[in-house]
Design a protein around this motif. Sequence first.
Motif, PDB file in Angstrom:
ATOM      1  N   LEU A 109      16.926   6.931 -13.756  1.00 59.31           N
ATOM      2  CA  LEU A 109      16.918   8.268 -13.028  1.00 59.31           C
ATOM      3  C   LEU A 109      15.870   9.067 -13.477  1.00 59.31           C
ATOM      4  N   SER A 110      15.282   9.029 -14.522  1.00 60.61           N
ATOM      5  CA  SER A 110      14.074   9.629 -14.968  1.00 60.61           C
ATOM      6  C   SER A 110      12.805   8.940 -13.957  1.00 60.61           C
ATOM      7  N   SER A 111      13.013   7.757 -13.989  1.00 60.90           N
ATOM      8  CA  SER A 111      11.742   7.073 -12.968  1.00 60.90           C
ATOM      9  C   SER A 111      11.862   7.391 -11.609  1.00 60.90           C
ATOM     10  N   HIS A 112      13.012   8.131 -11.055  1.00 59.79           N
ATOM     11  CA  HIS A 112      13.180   8.626  -9.744  1.00 59.79           C
ATOM     12  C   HIS A 112      13.179  10.055  -9.727  1.00 59.79           C
ATOM     13  N   GLY A 113      12.608  10.782 -10.774  1.00 60.29           N
ATOM     14  CA  GLY A 113      12.136  12.376 -10.617  1.00 60.29           C
ATOM     15  C   GLY A 113      13.302  12.983 -11.026  1.00 60.29           C
ATOM     16  N   PHE A 114      14.136  12.203 -11.836  1.00 58.29           N
ATOM     17  CA  PHE A 114      15.589  13.475 -12.382  1.00 58.29           C
ATOM     18  C   PHE A 114      14.823  14.108 -13.665  1.00 58.29           C
ATOM     19  N   GLU A 115      15.168  15.562 -13.578  1.00 59.19           N
ATOM     20  CA  GLU A 115      14.875  16.277 -14.778  1.00 59.19           C
ATOM     21  C   GLU A 115      16.140  16.132 -15.750  1.00 59.19           C
ATOM     22  N   LYS A 116      16.094  15.973 -17.023  1.00 62.96           N
ATOM     23  CA  LYS A 116      17.271  15.897 -17.890  1.00 62.96           C
ATOM     24  C   LYS A 116      18.094  15.000 -17.347  1.00 62.96           C
ATOM     25  N   PRO A 117      17.773  13.617 -17.332  1.00 65.11           N
ATOM     26  CA  PRO A 117      18.766  12.893 -16.575  1.00 65.11           C
ATOM     27  C   PRO A 117      19.775  12.269 -17.871  1.00 65.11           C
ATOM     28  N   TRP A 118      19.662  12.552 -19.132  1.00 69.05           N
ATOM     29  CA  TRP A 118      20.816  12.301 -20.055  1.00 69.05           C
ATOM     30  C   TRP A 118      22.064  13.278 -19.828  1.00 69.05           C
ATOM     31  N   LEU A 119      21.815  14.262 -18.917  1.00 70.91           N
ATOM     32  CA  LEU A 119      23.054  14.998 -18.775  1.00 70.91           C
ATOM     33  C   LEU A 119      24.098  14.428 -17.442  1.00 70.91           C
ATOM     34  N   ILE A 120      23.272  13.338 -16.772  1.00 67.30           N
ATOM     35  CA  ILE A 120      23.983  12.707 -15.727  1.00 67.30           C
ATOM     36  C   ILE A 120      24.481  11.664 -15.980  1.00 67.30           C
ATOM     37  N   ALA A 121      23.418  10.712 -16.744  1.00 64.15           N
ATOM     38  CA  ALA A 121      23.693   9.211 -16.800  1.00 64.15           C
ATOM     39  C   ALA A 121      25.019   9.060 -17.573  1.00 64.15           C
ATOM     40  N   PRO A 122      25.654   9.648 -18.530  1.00 68.88           N
ATOM     41  CA  PRO A 122      26.919   9.494 -19.294  1.00 68.88           C
ATOM     42  C   PRO A 122      28.097   9.425 -18.267  1.00 68.88           C
ATOM     43  N   ARG A 123      28.011  10.510 -17.531  1.00 65.19           N
ATOM     44  CA  ARG A 123      29.231  10.384 -16.545  1.00 65.19           C
ATOM     45  C   ARG A 123      29.191   9.284 -15.340  1.00 65.19           C
ATOM     46  N   LEU A 124      28.110   8.987 -14.940  1.00 58.05           N
ATOM     47  CA  LEU A 124      28.152   8.057 -13.892  1.00 58.05           C
ATOM     48  C   LEU A 124      28.505   6.634 -14.774  1.00 58.05           C
ATOM     49  N   VAL A 125      27.964   6.493 -15.824  1.00 56.27           N
ATOM     50  CA  VAL A 125      28.392   5.300 -16.607  1.00 56.27           C
ATOM     51  C   VAL A 125      29.810   5.093 -17.065  1.00 56.27           C
ATOM     52  N   ALA A 126      30.309   6.280 -17.307  1.00 56.13           N
ATOM     53  CA  ALA A 126      31.722   6.343 -17.675  1.00 56.13           C
ATOM     54  C   ALA A 126      32.714   6.041 -16.318  1.00 56.13           C
ATOM     55  N   ALA A 127      32.051   6.520 -15.344  1.00 56.53           N
ATOM     56  CA  ALA A 127      32.796   5.924 -13.949  1.00 56.53           C
ATOM     57  C   ALA A 127      32.564   4.626 -13.305  1.00 56.53           C
ATOM     58  N   GLY A 128      31.851   3.942 -14.180  1.00 58.84           N
ATOM     59  CA  GLY A 128      31.544   2.358 -13.877  1.00 58.84           C
ATOM     60  C   GLY A 128      30.437   2.168 -13.042  1.00 58.84           C
ATOM     61  N   PHE A 129      29.567   2.889 -12.987  1.00 58.43           N
ATOM     62  CA  PHE A 129      28.313   2.798 -12.010  1.00 58.43           C
ATOM     63  C   PHE A 129      27.054   2.336 -12.590  1.00 58.43           C
ATOM     64  N   ALA A 130      25.960   1.573 -12.019  1.00 54.05           N
ATOM     65  CA  ALA A 130      25.138   1.005 -12.561  1.00 54.05           C
ATOM     66  C   ALA A 130      23.980   1.280 -11.704  1.00 54.05           C
ATOM     67  N   PRO A 131      22.734   1.254 -12.192  1.00 50.06           N
ATOM     68  CA  PRO A 131      21.466   1.658 -11.380  1.00 50.06           C
ATOM     69  C   PRO A 131      21.189   0.794 -10.044  1.00 50.06           C
TER      70      PRO A 131
ATOM     71  N   THR B 199      31.129  16.022  -9.206  1.00 50.28           N
ATOM     72  CA  THR B 199      32.406  15.581  -8.475  1.00 50.28           C
ATOM     73  C   THR B 199      33.149  14.713  -9.619  1.00 50.28           C
ATOM     74  N   LEU B 200      32.627  13.717 -10.346  1.00 56.89           N
ATOM     75  CA  LEU B 200      33.051  12.992 -11.144  1.00 56.89           C
ATOM     76  C   LEU B 200      33.520  13.560 -12.281  1.00 56.89           C
ATOM     77  N   GLU B 201      32.771  14.697 -12.860  1.00 60.30           N
ATOM     78  CA  GLU B 201      32.904  15.253 -14.033  1.00 60.30           C
ATOM     79  C   GLU B 201      34.063  16.292 -13.618  1.00 60.30           C
ATOM     80  N   MET B 202      34.286  17.005 -12.516  1.00 56.01           N
ATOM     81  CA  MET B 202      35.355  17.766 -12.279  1.00 56.01           C
ATOM     82  C   MET B 202      36.932  16.857 -12.302  1.00 56.01           C
ATOM     83  N   ARG B 203      36.780  15.756 -11.833  1.00 57.14           N
ATOM     84  CA  ARG B 203      37.816  14.731 -11.694  1.00 57.14           C
ATOM     85  C   ARG B 203      38.295  14.338 -13.127  1.00 57.14           C
ATOM     86  N   PHE B 204      37.147  14.104 -14.011  1.00 55.23           N
ATOM     87  CA  PHE B 204      37.639  13.710 -15.225  1.00 55.23           C
ATOM     88  C   PHE B 204      38.074  14.870 -16.123  1.00 55.23           C
TER      89      PHE B 204
END
Length: 462
Positions: free
Chosen positions: A227-249, A274-279
Amino acid sequence: MLFEMPLFAGLSAERKLWLRANLSEHWLKKGDILMREGQTVTHHYILLEGELLTEKCVGNRQVIDDTRPAPVSVAEASLLAGMPLPLTFTANTDCYLVSLTESVVRTLLSECESFGKQVFRSMYGRISAYDMFILSGEKLAALGRLSAGLAHELNNPAAAVSRAADGMRDALDSLHRATRALVLCAIPAEIMTTLDAWASRPPPVIDATPQGALRQSEAEDHFAQWLSSHGFEKPWLIAPRLVAAGFAPDEFALVAERASREQFGAGVRWLAATLEMRFLSEQTWLGAGRISEIVKAMKSYSYMDQAPLQEVDIHSGIEDTLTIMQHRLKHGVLVTRDYDRALPPVPVYGSEMNQVWTNLIDNAIDAMDESGELTIRSHQEGNCAVIEISDTGHGIPADILPRLFEPFFTTKPPGKGNGLGLHIAYRTVVLRHDGRLNVVAGEGGTTFQVRLPLVHRHATAR
């Protein structure tokens, strides 16, 4: 008034005259002490006017025990037994009493049958009242321990609901900002359709093993770098929720190619919010469900708003007991159930039988030092329902078995038990339900067997 009391009503006219000549009179002012706890009793007192207050020393302080209005007999049990007085007697009002020496009392006992019957009847009544007081105290103490455990058990899901509700406020703000960004960047409809489908995808099964936790941590680091390589700031706040939902880059690569950087960033942030709200909503639902389950079990356990004697599914009472005792089971006790579901309803006093299950299960957990296998079986034998509660503890020595159901007998260390749990269970099963409570102990553990008649005698009487 003296000879109107049942204690002296059966005396002959001659004995009444003799008694008048051999009694002493006493007058007390309010606050005067008649006798102190622990002193040797030399006289039998009869209160004819006024009221006495009884107190007992508990933990270095005086605790009020009872009040005894006239006419009443006082201290005859301690006098005849030669035991120290168990209470302090104080005049609660101005009082008038008469007293008899020990020799006079023993003469009346030997020569007047009605006097002896009344004395022993009075002593029996006080012993019975004391017995009920002790048993009630033990039940209250057990309720206190159970309440403490329930409070701890309820605190966990309540804290989870509180944390989830608190997190929802931040997640809702994030979702609001992400939705606004989606609208402003005019994200293509086909990409939004993909993101919307991803948001509804069920989460994978969580791998709770240490290896699984390590793999998830590594996946989060990898995703954050991508995510950082694609211009995201503070990607460590987003990555855990996406991984927990079963996603990969790799799944996001095609979307990143078909959208601008602004659109891709807005879309991924919307998906993560949205995933965070559902969780969080799932955590709230689970926590509230657990609280509801415990409250429902507690209500059923106490049989609130129901008739005392009723036909019940005995397994429901056991399961309710296991639910509210979860705080003692979860540290290392495996519960195995072997229920005969064809067992018909059993006529019992529901809350009292649940207290039996509580005492037996609690005793089994202590015998296993909170780690072992607890097995609960049920079956029908003739006209009886049989419930067996077995543990894999250290067993019970053969010389102790005959005394197991005696009041105040315990092998537990001080502070761990007072020897009333099994006694209460025995009284409830045998005296209240006309059943039987047996125990079989060996080196591999102990089994308590409860037999309950399928037809209660009081039910048949009606």
